[in-house]
Write a protein that holds these residues in place. Structure first.
Motif, PDB file in Angstrom:
ATOM      1  N   ALA A  57      -7.196  15.382  -3.883  1.00 22.55           N
ATOM      2  CA  ALA A  57      -6.277  16.443  -4.300  1.00 22.55           C
ATOM      3  C   ALA A  57      -5.129  16.587  -3.308  1.00 22.55           C
ATOM      4  CB  ALA A  57      -7.031  17.764  -4.436  1.00 22.55           C
ATOM      5  N   VAL A  58      -5.445  16.563  -2.028  1.00 23.32           N
ATOM      6  CA  VAL A  58      -4.401  16.671  -1.000  1.00 23.32           C
ATOM      7  C   VAL A  58      -3.446  15.493  -1.081  1.00 23.32           C
ATOM      8  CG1 VAL A  58      -3.984  16.571   1.493  1.00 23.32           C
ATOM      9  CG2 VAL A  58      -5.728  18.112   0.589  1.00 23.32           C
ATOM     10  N   ASN A  59      -3.996  14.286  -1.304  1.00 19.34           N
ATOM     11  CA  ASN A  59      -3.145  13.101  -1.404  1.00 19.34           C
ATOM     12  C   ASN A  59      -2.164  13.219  -2.573  1.00 19.34           C
ATOM     13  OD1 ASN A  59      -4.348  11.864   0.782  1.00 19.34           O
ATOM     14  ND2 ASN A  59      -5.806  10.706  -0.451  1.00 19.34           N
ATOM     15  N   LEU A  60      -2.660  13.693  -3.722  1.00 17.61           N
ATOM     16  CA  LEU A  60      -1.787  13.854  -4.884  1.00 17.61           C
ATOM     17  C   LEU A  60      -0.717  14.912  -4.620  1.00 17.61           C
ATOM     18  CD1 LEU A  60      -4.437  13.674  -7.755  1.00 17.61           C
ATOM     19  CD2 LEU A  60      -2.543  12.082  -7.415  1.00 17.61           C
ATOM     20  N   LEU A  61      -1.118  16.020  -4.020  1.00 18.88           N
ATOM     21  CA  LEU A  61      -0.158  17.092  -3.720  1.00 18.88           C
ATOM     22  C   LEU A  61       0.876  16.634  -2.695  1.00 18.88           C
ATOM     23  CD1 LEU A  61      -2.681  20.077  -3.600  1.00 18.88           C
ATOM     24  CD2 LEU A  61      -0.878  19.729  -5.312  1.00 18.88           C
ATOM     25  N   GLU A  62       0.440  15.775  -1.777  1.00 21.75           N
ATOM     26  CA  GLU A  62       1.380  15.251  -0.781  1.00 21.75           C
ATOM     27  C   GLU A  62       2.395  14.318  -1.441  1.00 21.75           C
ATOM     28  OE1 GLU A  62       1.308  13.013   3.600  1.00 21.75           O
ATOM     29  OE2 GLU A  62      -0.547  13.283   2.468  1.00 21.75           O
ATOM     30  N   GLN A  63       1.942  13.538  -2.411  1.00 20.32           N
ATOM     31  CA  GLN A  63       2.854  12.601  -3.076  1.00 20.32           C
ATOM     32  C   GLN A  63       3.931  13.313  -3.893  1.00 20.32           C
ATOM     33  OE1 GLN A  63       0.960   9.039  -5.019  1.00 20.32           O
ATOM     34  NE2 GLN A  63      -0.889   9.992  -4.244  1.00 20.32           N
ATOM     35  N   VAL A  64       3.614  14.487  -4.430  1.00 20.36           N
ATOM     36  CA  VAL A  64       4.608  15.220  -5.229  1.00 20.36           C
ATOM     37  C   VAL A  64       5.410  16.200  -4.384  1.00 20.36           C
ATOM     38  CG1 VAL A  64       3.265  14.975  -7.341  1.00 20.36           C
ATOM     39  CG2 VAL A  64       2.967  17.034  -5.933  1.00 20.36           C
ATOM     40  N   GLY A  65       5.200  16.149  -3.059  1.00 22.46           N
ATOM     41  CA  GLY A  65       6.019  16.948  -2.160  1.00 22.46           C
ATOM     42  C   GLY A  65       5.586  18.387  -1.978  1.00 22.46           C
ATOM     43  N   ALA A  66       4.394  18.739  -2.469  1.00 23.00           N
ATOM     44  CA  ALA A  66       3.919  20.117  -2.317  1.00 23.00           C
ATOM     45  C   ALA A  66       3.215  20.338  -0.983  1.00 23.00           C
ATOM     46  CB  ALA A  66       2.970  20.472  -3.460  1.00 23.00           C
ATOM     47  N   VAL A  67       2.682  19.275  -0.414  1.00 25.70           N
ATOM     48  CA  VAL A  67       1.927  19.349   0.841  1.00 25.70           C
ATOM     49  C   VAL A  67       2.471  18.310   1.801  1.00 25.70           C
ATOM     50  CG1 VAL A  67      -0.346  18.901   1.864  1.00 25.70           C
ATOM     51  CG2 VAL A  67      -0.187  20.246  -0.227  1.00 25.70           C
ATOM     52  N   ARG A  68       2.474  18.612   3.069  1.00 22.83           N
ATOM     53  CA  ARG A  68       2.909  17.642   4.076  1.00 22.83           C
ATOM     54  C   ARG A  68       2.002  17.727   5.293  1.00 22.83           C
ATOM     55  NH1 ARG A  68       5.454  20.511   8.071  1.00 22.83           N
ATOM     56  NH2 ARG A  68       6.328  22.551   7.451  1.00 22.83           N
ATOM     57  N   CYS A  84       0.814  -1.215   0.000  1.00 28.23           N
ATOM     58  CA  CYS A  84       0.000   0.000   0.000  1.00 28.23           C
ATOM     59  C   CYS A  84       0.852   1.272   0.000  1.00 28.23           C
ATOM     60  CB  CYS A  84      -0.923   0.024   1.219  1.00 28.23           C
ATOM     61  SG  CYS A  84      -2.208  -1.253   1.225  1.00 28.23           S
ATOM     62  N   VAL A  85       2.137   1.148   0.331  1.00 31.47           N
ATOM     63  CA  VAL A  85       3.008   2.318   0.362  1.00 31.47           C
ATOM     64  C   VAL A  85       3.522   2.672  -1.023  1.00 31.47           C
ATOM     65  CG1 VAL A  85       5.277   1.247   0.682  1.00 31.47           C
ATOM     66  CG2 VAL A  85       4.790   3.423   1.785  1.00 31.47           C
ATOM     67  N   SER A  86       3.386   1.756  -1.972  1.00 31.77           N
ATOM     68  CA  SER A  86       3.960   1.946  -3.301  1.00 31.77           C
ATOM     69  C   SER A  86       2.908   2.383  -4.309  1.00 31.77           C
ATOM     70  CB  SER A  86       4.615   0.643  -3.790  1.00 31.77           C
ATOM     71  OG  SER A  86       4.996   0.756  -5.145  1.00 31.77           O
ATOM     72  N   SER A  87       3.198   3.437  -5.052  1.00 23.65           N
ATOM     73  CA  SER A  87       2.277   3.876  -6.095  1.00 23.65           C
ATOM     74  C   SER A  87       2.256   2.872  -7.244  1.00 23.65           C
ATOM     75  CB  SER A  87       2.670   5.262  -6.618  1.00 23.65           C
ATOM     76  OG  SER A  87       3.991   5.253  -7.107  1.00 23.65           O
ATOM     77  N   TRP A  88       3.229   1.958  -7.278  1.00 17.39           N
ATOM     78  CA  TRP A  88       3.222   0.872  -8.255  1.00 17.39           C
ATOM     79  C   TRP A  88       2.330  -0.268  -7.775  1.00 17.39           C
ATOM     80  CZ3 TRP A  88       7.940  -0.551 -11.598  1.00 17.39           C
ATOM     81  CH2 TRP A  88       8.549   0.598 -12.092  1.00 17.39           C
TER      82      TRP A  88
END
Length: 548
Positions: free
Chosen positions: A399-410, A147-151
């Protein structure tokens, strides 16, 4: 003469759980844990993954934290530990009353609880992490680690928070457990969790006692009749004992099929997430106790079900991936005896599955969320964000989840989030949209591979194992295609490409070879997912480059 770790582990397993003998792969992984290594264990469903942390937890100085995504699975594991007479285990989650939660924390802080089960979202709370730190967590266990892997086929953004929590707790030995993880997913797990000096325990995905078959159907009515008749035939076979599972794609179909099976004289019950909790537990218990022949269920049924004598698993529709299919059929035949797995398939199902899994990137919401967080200039709760934007909670969360994955949100603790001021909205949205589109491409490729399994005239076991990066040298002789004579052994072409070889493609970028046949290669690419390529085309046009 000093006692070795292996002797200590075997003694603890025998004394506490009554296990006379541990599998070699279990012992190997347990020894790595006691030696202080991080461990990634990839074992098929029913192969005893839980033992890998349960036994070492008896021998370390402090409690084991077990992060598990499903509350029902947490309670099943606690119940199993209690019945085994293991040291106390507690659950801490959001469904408990304040008194229940405090009672659990009291046991942890008094040093009485040896196992602490939590869902990953609990670790977003800074006060929870600090209490765990004070308790001296000695072992950090992550169940369903894919579950930790986007793959992975079941990516969950909450799992991204594991790495900083592990470090905050002093990086105790980490045990990451999963039933399905091809090499690229394993590499991603190691990176995203920040595992150190990691040891991998990976066993074969092959389950020779499972007969694999696909039944082609022209329409829904024909499929329903064929499946009901087959289930009745299997239950009515001489000497049948145990139980069977039928997986469906919808709650309505669950109710319809369970009714039709009951009308045929079978003891059948339906199960889906829309049932009341007490009814779901009733179905679970009846199935465990052998009071029901067949459970007809959506994918909601199965996690934590440890029934060794499931004799068949039938699918009334294709799942979203071979990962899901493998997990579900893996619940059959855990006792090692022969079991039947059959997929009742229509070609149209793949179009429906592609439609159901297609989710466009919420570009407008991404932009609005990014702008709102930057304007806040500090931590904000998701509920506050949802209210101010007049957008649904689901779309804001995605949206928050996607932004968190690209390092824009924490995450900023106490359920709050904050935007990195150095990342401007345009770049954040562009990165998040690209990530979302890449993930959708991966999902579509998984659906296509599911279709390839259904349509192949070759050995189904070779196809299934190849998906996970494991080669079966000869046809299995035990699937429907082998029995029909269409899966004859073919000479293997000696070529440059081998399983697990890293490669690059000019258009699709980096990838890993998952399976090699005489005329085709299957490659898992980071950007576009699974692709099956003609060996002749690859060699003539130099489509792939090996990465040294």
């Amino acid at each position: 003469m000093s006692t070795t770790n292996r002797e200590r582990l075997q003694g603890a397993a025998k004394e506490t759980f009554g296990w006379d003998e541990l599998h070699a792969y279990q012992l190997e992984a347990m020894e790595h844990v006691l030696e202080g290594h991080d461990v990634l264990a990839v074992l098929p469903t029913g192969a005893g993954k839980s033992a890998i942390y349960q036994v070492p937890a008896l021998l370390v100085d402090g409690p084991a934290l077990v992060v598990s995504p499903l509350l029902a699975l947490q309670h099943d594991q606690v119940e199993a530990l209690t019945q085994a007479g293991a040291p106390p285990a507690v659950v801490v989650n959001s469904t408990q009353s304040a008194a229940e939660r405090q009672q659990a924390w009291d046991a942890v802080e008094a040093g009485e609880a040896r196992f602490v089960f939590m869902a990953p979202e609990q670790l977003a709370h800074q006060d929870v992490v600090e209490r765990l730190r004070a308790a001296g967590i000695a072992l950090f266990v992550i169940d369903e680690a894919h579950c930790v892997s986007s793959w992975g086929h079941d990516f969950r953004p909450d799992y991204l928070r594991m790495r900083p929590v592990i470090e905050r707790l002093g990086h105790p030995p980490v045990v990451a457990l999963t039933a399905t993880a091809a090499q690229p997913v394993r590499d991603d797990i190691v990176t995203r969790l920040g595992l150190r000096d990691v040891r991998e325990t990976v066993t074969s995905f092959d389950r020779p006692n499972l007969r694999l078959a696909v039944v082609r159907c022209t329409d829904a009515d024909e499929r329903r009749e064929a499946l009901v008749s087959r289930a009745a035939e299997l239950v009515g076979a001489p000497g049948f004992a145990g139980g069977g599972l039928v997986y469906t794609a919808s709650r309505a179909e669950t109710d319809r099929l369970s009714t039709e099976l009951t009308d045929r004289g079978l003891r059948a019950m339906g199960y889906h997430a829309g049932l009341r909790a007490d009814r779901r537990e009733e179905v679970h218990q009846a199935f465990r106790d052998g009071d029901v022949d067949v459970v007809v269920a959506t994918s909601a049924f199965g996690m934590g079900i440890d029934k060794p004598d499931i004799r068949f698993v039938l699918h009334a529709a294709v799942p979203d991936s071979l990962d899901s299919y493998y997990q579900q059929i893996g619940r059959a035949g855990r006792d090692g005896e022969l079991a039947t797995t059959e997929l009742f398939h229509r070609g149209e199902d793949l179009h429906l599955q592609t439609f159901l899994t297609a989710v466009r990137a919420p570009e407008d919401v991404l932009r609005a969320v990014s702008q709102a967080l930057l304007a806040a200039a500090g931590p904000v709760r998701l509920s506050e964000l949802t209210g101010s934007l007049h957008a649904s909670r689901a779309s804001c969360t995605r949206a928050v989840n996607l932004l968190e994955q690209v390092g824009a949100v924490r995450a900023a603790g106490r359920g709050r989030i904050v935007h990195d001021p150095d990342v401007e909205t345009r770049q954040a949205v562009a990165d998040a949209v690209h990530l979302s589109e890449a993930h959708q491409e991966l999902i579509r490729s998984r659906v296509a591979m599911m279709g390839g399994y259904a349509d192949t005239t070759g050995c189904r076991r070779q196809f299934l194992l190849g998906y996970f990066g494991e080669q079966l040298a000869e046809p299995c002789g035990h699937c429907d295609n082998c029995e029909a004579g269409t899966a004859e052994a073919r000479p293997r072409r000696r070529g440059r490409f081998t399983v697990q070889a890293p490669v690059t493609h000019e258009e699709w970028g980096p990838g890993v070879v998952m399976s090699v046949e005489d005329d085709r290669l299957t490659v898992l690419f980071e950007e576009v997912g699974y692709r099956t390529l003609s060996v002749e085309a690859v060699e003539e046009n130099d489509l792939l480059t090996l990465v040294s």
